[in-house]
Write an enzyme that holds these catalytic residues in place. Structure first.
Site, mmCIF file in Angstrom:
data_model
loop_
_atom_site.group_PDB
_atom_site.id
_atom_site.type_symbol
_atom_site.label_atom_id
_atom_site.label_comp_id
_atom_site.label_asym_id
_atom_site.label_seq_id
_atom_site.Cartn_x
_atom_site.Cartn_y
_atom_site.Cartn_z
ATOM 1 C CG PHE A 51 -0.237 0.266 2.540
ATOM 2 C CD1 PHE A 51 0.111 1.549 2.943
ATOM 3 C CD2 PHE A 51 0.057 -0.784 3.391
ATOM 4 C CE1 PHE A 51 0.755 1.779 4.153
ATOM 5 C CE2 PHE A 51 0.699 -0.565 4.605
ATOM 6 C CZ PHE A 51 1.050 0.718 4.985
ATOM 7 C CB CYS A 82 10.760 -0.945 3.043
ATOM 8 S SG CYS A 82 11.360 -0.675 1.363
ATOM 9 C CD GLU A 89 9.068 -2.719 8.028
ATOM 10 O OE1 GLU A 89 9.521 -2.076 7.068
ATOM 11 O OE2 GLU A 89 8.497 -3.816 7.903
#
Length: 500
Positions: free
Chosen positions: A150, A282, A383
């Site tokens: 997304f 990321c 994360e």
């Protein structure tokens, strides 16, 4: 009236037949603006069948034809970059400038694909034996699939399909069901550019659609970008079904700041890398490792800058950071901040209770900064994928390097220093796939490949660049011997000299 997003199969929009739809919200308001159709196994099969039919001709199409279409697509993408950015902002929530940057990065890979002819050149060795030549060529795989996240609904698909298509494959995309409209706009632009029906297809959905792509016998390769647990699942499942896989997982990117660093530059970099795109990327820097006595000053400089970031709706030109994608994700990110003090961290900035006047139902969270975070804290280990920056303290370069290398993730990392020798040591010694030296987000340009190490990558190939070309093609070696024309049957004279 709520918008409906359907599938794109065989060059046209195909209405969903399952009767199952997923809600797409405007993150700034929390309102459901769109329903996206979820594909059944039969609908996925229809998309793969359309791609397989198209491959029969597209796989044999000339490089000139493929390049011509991609050049036309590149022009259309450039002309429509604002429209695509608006779709991204409406469904993802990122500010318009971030969305435009995403489209620009995708455009870079399209441009690489336009010139794919250089990467597809083969090799030839002559006279390896008497009148024997050996050549190496690369050929497309067939139908390939992409499963994308997304956080970059336009850029990440464009890391995949332009190169795949340029190499002669056909493509089935399963984008995130949270922000599907950008993928559909891209499909329309590809059709307008003249891409033959079935070469590019889009199916929306959930695990049903994903699992069918992973097991379908006509899908030869799968590309994925997402979290580490799902990347591991994609790699294991698709590999077990005989497919080539590149699966990019999660990250916990560290920025090592040495005592000699320019602290103002390091603070600027930490703020932009940690909080840009609301931390939903990321390649975000989520852990700053401060070496020696500079920790207090560095944290103060980061705090001063972070407090000035204006948070608001992505379509407000004055906003510098938007909301998070969903309320569930917002609450999860906030939990790392509210639980940080109990785990031994010092909470410098707490954004967990932030909201925007007039948009109280949006998925808002403010800037959070956690200092002196122990490596045992969840805020460090996980994360977070949100605007939360953790700062860890170490005494030496060696201690900082060991801390970074102990992480199970190895996506990206950075060092800030004026010492060239220290920087050189770091780039050689750190266990990560992408390294920045005084560069906080070392995302490679298109002609170099993107990918991490350890739990940040499953499979042997990085994405785009030369690795992308190799992933979407397979090598073939041809060994050839032809008789000399002078050795032809008696009575037939082709006019060649008798030279042996």
């Amino acid at each position: 009236m709520t918008k409906i997003v359907n599938h794109w199969i065989g060059g046209k929009t195909v209405e969903g037949a399952s009767g199952t739809y997923g809600p797409v919200t405007d993150p700034a308001t929390g309102a459901v603006t769109t329903n996206v159709a979820f594909a059944t196994v039969d609908e996925v099969d229809a998309a793969v069948a359309a791609a397989k039919d198209a491959y029969a001709t597209w796989g044999k199409a000339s490089l000139a034809k493929r390049s011509t279409i991609l050049f036309k697509f590149r022009a259309l993408l450039d002309a429509n970059r604002d429209a695509i950015a608006e779709l991204i902002t409406a469904e993802h929530g990122k500010v318009h400038s971030d969305a435009l940057g995403e489209v620009a990065r995708g455009l870079e890979i399209v441009e690489l694909a336009c010139g794919i002819t250089v990467q597809l050149k083969g090799e030839l060795s002559t006279e390896v034996a008497s009148r024997v030549d050996v050549s190496s060529i690369r050929q497309p795989l067939g139908v390939v699939a992409g499963i994308t996240p997304f956080n970059f609904p336009a850029m990440v698909p464009m890391w995949m399909f332009p190169i795949a298509i340029a190499c002669g494959n056909t493509f089935v995309l399963k984008p995130s069901e949270k922000d599907p409209s950008a993928a559909m706009k891209i499909a329309e632009l590809l059709a307008e550019a003249g891409l033959p029906d079935g070469v590019f297809n889009v199916v929306h959905g959930d695990k049903v659609a994903v699992d069918r792509l992973l097991e379908h016998p006509d899908v030869k390769a799968v590309s994925f970008v997402g979290s580490t647990p799902i990347a591991r699942y994609i790699h294991t499942t698709a590999s077990a079904n005989g497919k080539r896989v590149q699966a990019l997982g999660g990250a916990k990117n560290h920025m090592l700041v040495l005592p000699d660093a320019d602290l103002d530059a390091a603070a600027d970099a930490a703020v932009s890398a940690a909080y840009g795109s609301a931390g939903e990327r990321c390649m975000a820097i989520s852990a700053v490792v401060a070496v020696g006595a500079i920790g207090d000053e560095l944290v103060d400089k980061i705090r001063e800058r972070a407090e000035k970031i204006k948070i608001g709706p992505g379509n407000d030109p004055t906003s510098e950071m938007g909301p998070l994608i969903t309320k569930v994700h917002r609450d999860k990110v906030a939990s790392y901040v509210t639980g940080a003090a109990a785990e031994g961290a010092e909470v410098v900035l707490d954004g967990s209770g932030f909201t925007v006047d007039g948009f109280e139902d949006g998925h808002w969270i403010g800037i959070s900064l956690l200092d002196k975070v122990p490596t045992t804290a969840k805020a460090y280990q996980d994360e977070i994928f949100g605007p939360v920056l953790t700062v860890l303290r170490v005494d030496t370069y060696e201690e900082g390097l060991a801390l970074i290398n102990a992480s199970p993730f190895g996506n990206g990392t950075a060092i800030f220093t004026r010492d060239g020798g220290a920087a050189r040591r770091f780039q050689l010694e750190v266990e990560a796939g992408m390294v920045g030296v005084n560069v906080p987000i070392p995302v490679p340009v298109g002609y170099h490949s993107f990918g991490g190490w350890k739990d940040s990558l499953f499979g042997d190939h990085h994405i785009y660049g030369n690795d992308g070309t190799h992933f979407y093609t397979r090598g073939k070696v041809v060994t050839t011997r032809w008789p000399d024309p002078a050795d032809g049957p008696s009575g037939v004279d082709l006019g060649f000299p008798r030279n042996h």
